[in-house]
Design a protein around this motif. Structure first.
Motif, PDB file in Angstrom:
ATOM      1  N   LEU A 269       0.869  -1.166   0.000  1.00 42.91           N
ATOM      2  CA  LEU A 269       0.000   0.000   0.000  1.00 42.91           C
ATOM      3  C   LEU A 269       0.904   1.213   0.000  1.00 42.91           C
ATOM      4  CD1 LEU A 269      -3.043   0.913   0.322  1.00 42.91           C
ATOM      5  CD2 LEU A 269      -2.510   1.215   2.750  1.00 42.91           C
ATOM      6  N   HIS A 270       0.621   2.176  -0.865  1.00 47.07           N
ATOM      7  CA  HIS A 270       1.452   3.372  -1.015  1.00 47.07           C
ATOM      8  C   HIS A 270       0.640   4.574  -0.548  1.00 47.07           C
ATOM      9  CE1 HIS A 270       4.097   5.938  -4.001  1.00 47.07           C
ATOM     10  NE2 HIS A 270       4.142   6.384  -2.753  1.00 47.07           N
ATOM     11  N   LEU A 271       1.055   5.167   0.553  1.00 47.62           N
ATOM     12  CA  LEU A 271       0.338   6.290   1.167  1.00 47.62           C
ATOM     13  C   LEU A 271       0.989   7.606   0.757  1.00 47.62           C
ATOM     14  CD1 LEU A 271      -1.778   7.421   3.154  1.00 47.62           C
ATOM     15  CD2 LEU A 271      -0.102   7.054   4.989  1.00 47.62           C
ATOM     16  N   VAL A 272       0.206   8.466   0.113  1.00 48.20           N
ATOM     17  CA  VAL A 272       0.692   9.763  -0.354  1.00 48.20           C
ATOM     18  C   VAL A 272       0.645  10.787   0.776  1.00 48.20           C
ATOM     19  CG1 VAL A 272       0.295  11.625  -2.021  1.00 48.20           C
ATOM     20  CG2 VAL A 272      -0.090   9.248  -2.684  1.00 48.20           C
ATOM     21  N   ARG A 273       1.635  11.657   0.816  1.00 45.42           N
ATOM     22  CA  ARG A 273       1.713  12.750   1.799  1.00 45.42           C
ATOM     23  C   ARG A 273       1.586  12.227   3.231  1.00 45.42           C
ATOM     24  NH1 ARG A 273      -1.334  14.166  -2.450  1.00 45.42           N
ATOM     25  NH2 ARG A 273      -0.431  15.727  -3.845  1.00 45.42           N
ATOM     26  N   ALA A 274       2.352  11.208   3.513  1.00 40.21           N
ATOM     27  CA  ALA A 274       2.317  10.595   4.841  1.00 40.21           C
ATOM     28  C   ALA A 274       2.940  11.524   5.873  1.00 40.21           C
ATOM     29  CB  ALA A 274       3.065   9.271   4.820  1.00 40.21           C
ATOM     30  N   ASP A 275       2.236  11.715   6.969  1.00 40.38           N
ATOM     31  CA  ASP A 275       2.700  12.600   8.037  1.00 40.38           C
ATOM     32  C   ASP A 275       2.638  11.843   9.368  1.00 40.38           C
ATOM     33  OD1 ASP A 275       3.199  14.548   9.938  1.00 40.38           O
ATOM     34  OD2 ASP A 275       1.951  16.063   8.975  1.00 40.38           O
ATOM     35  N   PRO A 276       3.785  11.507   9.940  1.00 33.52           N
ATOM     36  CA  PRO A 276       3.782  10.727  11.183  1.00 33.52           C
ATOM     37  C   PRO A 276       3.221  11.482  12.375  1.00 33.52           C
ATOM     38  CG  PRO A 276       6.001  11.481  10.685  1.00 33.52           C
ATOM     39  CD  PRO A 276       5.154  11.843   9.502  1.00 33.52           C
ATOM     40  N   ASP A 277       3.044  12.792  12.244  1.00 30.21           N
ATOM     41  CA  ASP A 277       2.497  13.579  13.344  1.00 30.21           C
ATOM     42  C   ASP A 277       0.970  13.595  13.361  1.00 30.21           C
ATOM     43  OD1 ASP A 277       5.016  14.343  14.370  1.00 30.21           O
ATOM     44  OD2 ASP A 277       5.191  15.901  12.837  1.00 30.21           O
ATOM     45  N   LEU A 278       0.354  13.041  12.327  1.00 28.31           N
ATOM     46  CA  LEU A 278      -1.107  13.003  12.264  1.00 28.31           C
ATOM     47  C   LEU A 278      -1.618  11.612  12.620  1.00 28.31           C
ATOM     48  CD1 LEU A 278      -1.810  15.047   9.003  1.00 28.31           C
ATOM     49  CD2 LEU A 278      -1.852  15.843  11.381  1.00 28.31           C
ATOM     50  N   PRO A 279      -2.760  11.525  13.287  1.00 23.69           N
ATOM     51  CA  PRO A 279      -3.308  10.210  13.659  1.00 23.69           C
ATOM     52  C   PRO A 279      -3.569   9.311  12.454  1.00 23.69           C
ATOM     53  CG  PRO A 279      -4.437  11.960  14.845  1.00 23.69           C
ATOM     54  CD  PRO A 279      -3.565  12.630  13.830  1.00 23.69           C
ATOM     55  N   LEU A 280      -3.844   9.910  11.288  1.00 21.29           N
ATOM     56  CA  LEU A 280      -4.158   9.117  10.101  1.00 21.29           C
ATOM     57  C   LEU A 280      -3.059   8.123   9.770  1.00 21.29           C
ATOM     58  CD1 LEU A 280      -5.999   8.595   7.627  1.00 21.29           C
ATOM     59  CD2 LEU A 280      -4.693  10.387   6.437  1.00 21.29           C
ATOM     60  N   PHE A 281      -1.805   8.542   9.899  1.00 21.56           N
ATOM     61  CA  PHE A 281      -0.712   7.641   9.537  1.00 21.56           C
ATOM     62  C   PHE A 281      -0.698   6.409  10.447  1.00 21.56           C
ATOM     63  CE2 PHE A 281       3.592   6.012  10.150  1.00 21.56           C
ATOM     64  CZ  PHE A 281       3.882   5.631   8.846  1.00 21.56           C
ATOM     65  N   SER A 282      -0.777   6.613  11.745  1.00 21.88           N
ATOM     66  CA  SER A 282      -0.738   5.464  12.660  1.00 21.88           C
ATOM     67  C   SER A 282      -1.964   4.578  12.482  1.00 21.88           C
ATOM     68  CB  SER A 282      -0.631   5.940  14.110  1.00 21.88           C
ATOM     69  OG  SER A 282      -1.736   6.742  14.468  1.00 21.88           O
ATOM     70  N   GLU A 283      -3.117   5.180  12.155  1.00 22.70           N
ATOM     71  CA  GLU A 283      -4.322   4.382  11.932  1.00 22.70           C
ATOM     72  C   GLU A 283      -4.171   3.487  10.704  1.00 22.70           C
ATOM     73  OE1 GLU A 283      -7.298   7.350  11.655  1.00 22.70           O
ATOM     74  OE2 GLU A 283      -7.234   7.868  13.786  1.00 22.70           O
ATOM     75  N   ILE A 284      -3.586   4.035   9.643  1.00 21.70           N
ATOM     76  CA  ILE A 284      -3.392   3.234   8.433  1.00 21.70           C
ATOM     77  C   ILE A 284      -2.337   2.162   8.677  1.00 21.70           C
ATOM     78  CG2 ILE A 284      -2.459   3.341   6.076  1.00 21.70           C
ATOM     79  CD1 ILE A 284      -4.010   5.940   5.732  1.00 21.70           C
ATOM     80  N   ARG A 285      -1.285   2.510   9.405  1.00 26.06           N
ATOM     81  CA  ARG A 285      -0.261   1.506   9.704  1.00 26.06           C
ATOM     82  C   ARG A 285      -0.858   0.340  10.500  1.00 26.06           C
ATOM     83  NH1 ARG A 285       3.889  -1.060   7.756  1.00 26.06           N
ATOM     84  NH2 ARG A 285       1.965  -2.284   7.581  1.00 26.06           N
ATOM     85  N   LYS A 286      -1.707   0.648  11.454  1.00 23.68           N
ATOM     86  CA  LYS A 286      -2.334  -0.413  12.246  1.00 23.68           C
ATOM     87  C   LYS A 286      -3.291  -1.251  11.411  1.00 23.68           C
ATOM     88  CE  LYS A 286      -2.087   2.180  16.588  1.00 23.68           C
ATOM     89  NZ  LYS A 286      -2.878   2.948  17.592  1.00 23.68           N
ATOM     90  N   ALA A 287      -3.966  -0.611  10.464  1.00 29.05           N
ATOM     91  CA  ALA A 287      -4.985  -1.304   9.683  1.00 29.05           C
ATOM     92  C   ALA A 287      -4.411  -2.116   8.535  1.00 29.05           C
ATOM     93  CB  ALA A 287      -5.998  -0.301   9.133  1.00 29.05           C
ATOM     94  N   TRP A 288      -3.191  -1.754   8.091  1.00 33.52           N
ATOM     95  CA  TRP A 288      -2.643  -2.421   6.912  1.00 33.52           C
ATOM     96  C   TRP A 288      -1.652  -3.507   7.328  1.00 33.52           C
ATOM     97  CZ3 TRP A 288      -4.205  -3.300   2.367  1.00 33.52           C
ATOM     98  CH2 TRP A 288      -3.330  -3.832   1.407  1.00 33.52           C
ATOM     99  N   PRO A 289      -1.911  -4.775   6.984  1.00 32.82           N
ATOM    100  CA  PRO A 289      -1.061  -5.864   7.473  1.00 32.82           C
ATOM    101  C   PRO A 289       0.202  -6.102   6.659  1.00 32.82           C
ATOM    102  CG  PRO A 289      -2.890  -6.761   6.203  1.00 32.82           C
ATOM    103  CD  PRO A 289      -3.115  -5.275   6.285  1.00 32.82           C
ATOM    104  N   GLY A 290       0.290  -5.483   5.501  1.00 29.79           N
ATOM    105  CA  GLY A 290       1.422  -5.753   4.617  1.00 29.79           C
ATOM    106  C   GLY A 290       2.416  -4.613   4.546  1.00 29.79           C
TER     107      GLY A 290
END
Length: 397
Positions: A269-290
């Protein structure tokens, strides 16, 4: 002008890595970048082969967006992957990269523009989830024009387009690519199905968020069935308003989309404009198993200072597996070595980013130890001389 940056003594960016069954020399990925250097028939030529071969030190190269059919073309001189000549052109590109690196694998991004297109460019009225006009101007062969109202896709159009993506994936493998990236980001067709302001359908392809994710899921499923899920990646841009899309219910969209994609098991999965300071990044990391490829959210200053290295390091520390950089690779054919050694970075010349067609601002960025521009490049058969830049709106990156 160059920018000097500091490099840590050790960096995970330069570790070898695995992507499914592929071995990568490092964790740096060249992100897909639309540059309008194909021929007028969408055929990649020598100019593009040289460009990618210059950047073959990347652990993985994701080549720029290629259209799976004629109606999906966004701008002039965008490459396609739906004709024999286009397949042959891309084969020259992949062969050039293999000759330069010996191991750097390439994926090809598959992109359908949807409403981001014009009849003067593609020869077709654009197709989209709903008849909602793109509210910006578009570059066409005759200059900037207002967008036209797209035709709402019928069920037959939807099924035909899904089949075209699968055929394009097979064509990409025939052309020598290790896999493809399905582009469901940045306001193009798949993202238009996801977004509430561009998808006003009331059938099984519209309405609730779970329905609006169906087109992306079915495209990815068809592509995975065609070439194998280990050869398929998916790009997403949650919450991004590129090309005037407004998702509206971002959290609900990706809460439905990611589990459905995970069941198909694409290789990344390729996430555009990833920002580790936003909750969205950690949520996607937790949700994506690969495998998660993160494309850092960078200011122009950050990109100029270190090409995205510090942001990349932070994203790796927060759970990303690979880091995709665009502007850094654009201006530095030897970006990996420059980051590894802390060497100065070339400055991007923005006037040559899009809608110009020669080697200037494309293949003439100097490598380390070479003053001035890269010499010895023959004129390409598909590019010609540079022309004035008209617009970079809606870049298909």
């Amino acid at each position: 002008m160059t920018h000097t940056q500091q490099v840590p003594a050790t960096s995970r960016l330069f570790e070898s890595a695995r992507l499914g069954g592929l071995g990568l020399a490092n964790r740096l990925v060249m992100a897909p970048l639309t540059r309008n250097r194909a021929g007028t028939d969408g055929v990649p030529g020598e100019l593009m082969a040289t460009h990618y071969a210059q950047r073959a030190s990347a652990g993985l190269i994701i080549a720029e967006a290629a259209t799976p059919n004629a109606v999906g073309q966004t701008y002039p001189r965008i490459p396609g992957i739906h004709s024999p000549a286009q397949i042959a052109g891309w084969r020259r590109v992949t062969e050039a990269v293999r000759a330069a690196s010996g191991r750097s694998p390439m994926f090809l991004q598959l992109q359908h523009g949807g409403r981001v297109g014009h009849p003067d460019t593609s020869g077709h009225v654009p197709l989209a989830p709903s008849a909602v006009r793109f509210p910006e101007t578009l570059t066409t062969p005759s200059g900037l024009q207002e967008a036209v109202t797209p035709r709402e896709m019928s069920s037959r159009d939807i099924r035909s387009t899904i089949a075209d993506f699968a055929a394009a994936a097979r064509n990409a493998v025939e052309a020598g690519f290790a896999g493809v990236e399905v582009h469901s980001a940045n306001g193009h067709l798949l993202h238009q199905f996801l977004a509430g302001n561009t998808n006003r359908r009331t059938d099984e392809w519209g309405g609730p968020a779970a329905n609006r994710t169906r087109f992306t899921v079915e495209v990815v499923r068809a592509v995975a069935e065609a070439i194998g899920p280990e050869r398929v990646g998916v790009r997403i841009s949650p919450g991004a308003g590129v090309n005037s899309v407004e998702e509206g219910d971002t959290e609900a969209i990706y809460a439905a989309l990611l589990p459905a994609l995970a069941r198909i098991a694409p290789v990344y999965l390729h996430l555009v404009r990833a920002d580790p300071d936003l909750p969205l990044f950690s949520e996607i990391r937790k949700a994506w198993p690969g495998t998660l490829i993160a494309n850092p959210a960078l200011s122009r200053e950050e990109a100029a200072a270190d090409g995205g290295m510090r942001r990349g390091e932070r994203l790796l520390a927060e759970g990303a597996d690979l880091i995709a950089l665009g502007r850094g690779f654009l201006a530095n054919p030897d970006l990996v070595e420059r980051l590894r050694t802390g060497a100065p970075l070339n400055e991007i010349r923005p006037e040559f980013l899009m809608h110009v067609h020669g080697e200037e601002g494309y293949n003439d960025y100097p490598p380390l130890g070479r003053a001035g521009r890269v010499s010895g490049l023959r004129p390409s058969g598909d590019g010609g001389a540079s022309v004035p830049r008209t617009s970079a709106a809606g870049a298909g990156r």
